[in-house]
Design a protein around this motif. Sequence first.
Motif, PDB file in Angstrom:
ATOM      1  N   GLY A  15      62.649  72.324  57.818  1.00 55.07           N
ATOM      2  CA  GLY A  15      63.613  72.597  56.755  1.00 55.07           C
ATOM      3  C   GLY A  15      62.948  73.245  55.560  1.00 55.07           C
ATOM      4  N   ASP A  16      63.737  73.474  54.523  1.00 57.33           N
ATOM      5  CA  ASP A  16      63.174  74.101  53.319  1.00 57.33           C
ATOM      6  C   ASP A  16      62.873  73.039  52.271  1.00 57.33           C
ATOM      7  OD1 ASP A  16      65.999  73.777  52.914  1.00 57.33           O
ATOM      8  OD2 ASP A  16      65.847  75.075  51.173  1.00 57.33           O
ATOM      9  N   TYR A  17      61.768  73.261  51.548  1.00 54.74           N
ATOM     10  CA  TYR A  17      61.283  72.308  50.547  1.00 54.74           C
ATOM     11  C   TYR A  17      60.790  73.039  49.311  1.00 54.74           C
ATOM     12  CZ  TYR A  17      61.063  68.523  54.033  1.00 54.74           C
ATOM     13  OH  TYR A  17      61.368  67.566  54.965  1.00 54.74           O
ATOM     14  N   SER A  18      60.911  72.392  48.176  1.00 56.63           N
ATOM     15  CA  SER A  18      60.278  72.867  46.945  1.00 56.63           C
ATOM     16  C   SER A  18      58.875  72.247  46.897  1.00 56.63           C
ATOM     17  CB  SER A  18      61.089  72.420  45.725  1.00 56.63           C
ATOM     18  OG  SER A  18      60.964  71.022  45.544  1.00 56.63           O
ATOM     19  N   PRO A  19      57.982  72.769  46.059  1.00 57.93           N
ATOM     20  CA  PRO A  19      56.651  72.149  45.935  1.00 57.93           C
ATOM     21  C   PRO A  19      56.718  70.672  45.545  1.00 57.93           C
ATOM     22  CG  PRO A  19      56.616  74.329  44.969  1.00 57.93           C
ATOM     23  CD  PRO A  19      58.052  74.017  45.311  1.00 57.93           C
ATOM     24  N   SER A  20      57.621  70.318  44.640  1.00 56.53           N
ATOM     25  CA  SER A  20      57.761  68.906  44.229  1.00 56.53           C
ATOM     26  C   SER A  20      58.203  68.028  45.395  1.00 56.53           C
ATOM     27  CB  SER A  20      58.764  68.769  43.085  1.00 56.53           C
ATOM     28  OG  SER A  20      58.295  69.391  41.936  1.00 56.53           O
ATOM     29  N   GLU A  21      59.133  68.539  46.189  1.00 53.49           N
ATOM     30  CA  GLU A  21      59.613  67.773  47.345  1.00 53.49           C
ATOM     31  C   GLU A  21      58.501  67.599  48.385  1.00 53.49           C
ATOM     32  OE1 GLU A  21      64.322  69.110  47.141  1.00 53.49           O
ATOM     33  OE2 GLU A  21      62.933  70.234  48.396  1.00 53.49           O
ATOM     34  N   LEU A  22      57.679  68.649  48.571  1.00 53.31           N
ATOM     35  CA  LEU A  22      56.553  68.538  49.495  1.00 53.31           C
ATOM     36  C   LEU A  22      55.562  67.484  49.011  1.00 53.31           C
ATOM     37  CD1 LEU A  22      55.884  72.281  50.395  1.00 53.31           C
ATOM     38  CD2 LEU A  22      56.607  70.477  51.974  1.00 53.31           C
ATOM     39  N   ALA A  23      55.247  67.514  47.719  1.00 56.93           N
ATOM     40  CA  ALA A  23      54.315  66.534  47.155  1.00 56.93           C
ATOM     41  C   ALA A  23      54.848  65.111  47.363  1.00 56.93           C
ATOM     42  CB  ALA A  23      54.076  66.809  45.675  1.00 56.93           C
ATOM     43  N   LYS A  24      56.136  64.932  47.158  1.00 55.28           N
ATOM     44  CA  LYS A  24      56.740  63.610  47.337  1.00 55.28           C
ATOM     45  C   LYS A  24      56.709  63.195  48.808  1.00 55.28           C
ATOM     46  CE  LYS A  24      60.816  60.980  46.020  1.00 55.28           C
ATOM     47  NZ  LYS A  24      62.115  61.008  45.365  1.00 55.28           N
ATOM     48  N   ALA A  25      57.036  64.128  49.716  1.00 51.15           N
ATOM     49  CA  ALA A  25      57.040  63.829  51.145  1.00 51.15           C
ATOM     50  C   ALA A  25      55.640  63.479  51.649  1.00 51.15           C
ATOM     51  CB  ALA A  25      57.595  65.018  51.929  1.00 51.15           C
ATOM     52  N   LEU A  26      54.617  64.062  51.016  1.00 48.85           N
ATOM     53  CA  LEU A  26      53.232  63.796  51.412  1.00 48.85           C
ATOM     54  C   LEU A  26      52.625  62.640  50.616  1.00 48.85           C
ATOM     55  CD1 LEU A  26      52.065  67.493  51.675  1.00 48.85           C
ATOM     56  CD2 LEU A  26      52.583  65.947  53.561  1.00 48.85           C
ATOM     57  N   ASP A  27      53.444  62.015  49.796  1.00 51.36           N
ATOM     58  CA  ASP A  27      53.020  60.883  48.962  1.00 51.36           C
ATOM     59  C   ASP A  27      51.856  61.254  48.036  1.00 51.36           C
ATOM     60  OD1 ASP A  27      53.580  58.277  48.155  1.00 51.36           O
ATOM     61  OD2 ASP A  27      51.963  57.450  49.381  1.00 51.36           O
ATOM     62  N   MET A  28      51.951  62.452  47.466  1.00 51.27           N
ATOM     63  CA  MET A  28      50.936  62.914  46.509  1.00 51.27           C
ATOM     64  C   MET A  28      51.448  62.655  45.104  1.00 51.27           C
ATOM     65  SD  MET A  28      49.907  66.531  48.286  1.00 51.27           S
ATOM     66  CE  MET A  28      48.691  66.974  47.065  1.00 51.27           C
ATOM     67  N   ARG A  29      50.599  62.068  44.279  1.00 51.37           N
ATOM     68  CA  ARG A  29      50.980  61.777  42.901  1.00 51.37           C
ATOM     69  C   ARG A  29      49.964  62.400  41.971  1.00 51.37           C
ATOM     70  NH1 ARG A  29      52.998  58.048  45.940  1.00 51.37           N
ATOM     71  NH2 ARG A  29      54.598  56.542  45.435  1.00 51.37           N
ATOM     72  N   GLY A  30      50.364  62.571  40.743  1.00 46.59           N
ATOM     73  CA  GLY A  30      49.431  63.076  39.748  1.00 46.59           C
ATOM     74  C   GLY A  30      49.761  64.486  39.301  1.00 46.59           C
ATOM     75  N   ARG A  31      49.154  64.867  38.216  1.00 48.46           N
ATOM     76  CA  ARG A  31      49.456  66.150  37.587  1.00 48.46           C
ATOM     77  C   ARG A  31      49.097  67.351  38.460  1.00 48.46           C
ATOM     78  NH1 ARG A  31      47.623  66.329  31.489  1.00 48.46           N
ATOM     79  NH2 ARG A  31      49.580  67.390  31.178  1.00 48.46           N
ATOM     80  N   GLY A  32      48.007  67.250  39.206  1.00 49.84           N
ATOM     81  CA  GLY A  32      47.542  68.394  39.977  1.00 49.84           C
ATOM     82  C   GLY A  32      48.156  68.533  41.356  1.00 49.84           C
TER      83      GLY A  32
END
Length: 98
Positions: A15-32
Amino acid sequence: MMTRRQRIISLLEEGDYSPSELAKALDMRGRGSIKIILEDLKAIQRTLKREGKVLLIKPAECRNCGFVFKPEIKVPSKCPRCKSEWIEEPRFKIVVRD
């Protein structure tokens, strides 16, 4: 175990994802995390060409005035037309090239 980039490819083929959605799906947190995702997307775009696939980009758009940015792998911070910071992130999806 899949690498982060392999996981991104897998998600974008579904499906299609935004960068923020990808970060959330990959459980990535933080500013970078968004910056890391964008760098990964650039690398993925290069590798897909060899596999006969393409990274589709729905460009970022200003939610205030509707200005549509160039389709590129980046998240703009401000609209050049109205100076609003209310920006809809670009969306990405992987498809097989015809």
